[in-house]
Scaffold this motif. Sequence first.
Motif, PDB file in Angstrom:
ATOM      1  N   ILE A  25       0.971  -1.599  -0.209  1.00  0.00           N
ATOM      2  CA  ILE A  25      -0.048   0.260  -0.021  1.00  0.00           C
ATOM      3  C   ILE A  25       0.959   1.317  -0.161  1.00  0.00           C
ATOM      4  O   ILE A  25       0.567   1.890  -0.981  1.00  0.00           O
ATOM      5  CB  ILE A  25      -0.862  -0.035   1.263  1.00  0.00           C
ATOM      6  N   GLN A  29       1.089   1.098  -4.297  1.00  0.00           N
ATOM      7  CA  GLN A  29      -0.278   1.016  -4.760  1.00  0.00           C
ATOM      8  C   GLN A  29      -0.438   2.913  -5.371  1.00  0.00           C
ATOM      9  O   GLN A  29      -1.554   2.266  -6.088  1.00  0.00           O
ATOM     10  CB  GLN A  29      -1.135   1.193  -3.324  1.00  0.00           C
ATOM     11  N   VAL A 120      -1.384  -4.398  -9.326  1.00  0.00           N
ATOM     12  CA  VAL A 120      -1.044  -3.991  -7.174  1.00  0.00           C
ATOM     13  C   VAL A 120      -2.339  -4.880  -6.153  1.00  0.00           C
ATOM     14  O   VAL A 120      -2.877  -5.278  -5.177  1.00  0.00           O
ATOM     15  CB  VAL A 120      -0.906  -2.992  -7.000  1.00  0.00           C
ATOM     16  N   GLY A 121      -3.256  -4.560  -6.852  1.00  0.00           N
ATOM     17  CA  GLY A 121      -4.648  -4.653  -6.878  1.00  0.00           C
ATOM     18  C   GLY A 121      -4.969  -5.436  -5.968  1.00  0.00           C
ATOM     19  O   GLY A 121      -5.111  -5.974  -5.073  1.00  0.00           O
ATOM     20  N   LEU A 124      -3.111  -7.784  -2.692  1.00  0.00           N
ATOM     21  CA  LEU A 124      -3.492  -6.823  -2.322  1.00  0.00           C
ATOM     22  C   LEU A 124      -4.673  -7.448  -1.849  1.00  0.00           C
ATOM     23  O   LEU A 124      -5.053  -8.533  -0.621  1.00  0.00           O
ATOM     24  CB  LEU A 124      -3.900  -5.407  -2.246  1.00  0.00           C
TER      25      LEU A 124
END
Length: 190
Positions: A25, A29, A120-121, A124
């Motif tokens: 994050i 992010q 990236v999402g 996560l």
Amino acid sequence: MKPVNKAELLRNLEDRVEEHISEAIALFQNLSNADLNKPSPTGGWSIAQCLDHLNSYGDFYLPHIEKNLLHAADGNTSEFKSSWFGAYFTNMMDPETGKKKYKAMTGHIPASDLNGPKVVGEFLRQQEALMDYIRKARNKDLGEINIPISISKLIRLRLGDVFQFLIAHNERHMQQAKRNLMGAKAAKIG
């Protein structure tokens, strides 16, 4: 292998996953797609490629973990003992003990041009799922649940070993992605 305290092991693994989530994050992010896809200054993978590689392992292991946790009976064990094979794979991937470089397995080699923010999402999301599975494993026997490995579905590892391997592998490539970020920042300054 010597048995370890299961609650301590799971707490340690949970802390490491939480650290990976926080770092992703804070560091990745809000980067642009161009920055996420910028090749490493040393010729290695970009940040997006590092995370996409980890996502490909998550795509394989997380559904197996979820299914096996769902069907496993509660087990009131307080210890976990790694198998020789599980400890070997974990030590091989752990950045502290496994210094050798390995070639990525077919099916886990990332493309060179990715949708970085989407990667990236997904990383996560997968880390949150992994955290949830670690929490659900508190009431399970980590040595009784066996998960197939990605290179051969005939070989199975204990759930405790799979958690340790996955998180060590994540750490290895998170460090690589962070080195890429630092290299890119140094190149902008220089």
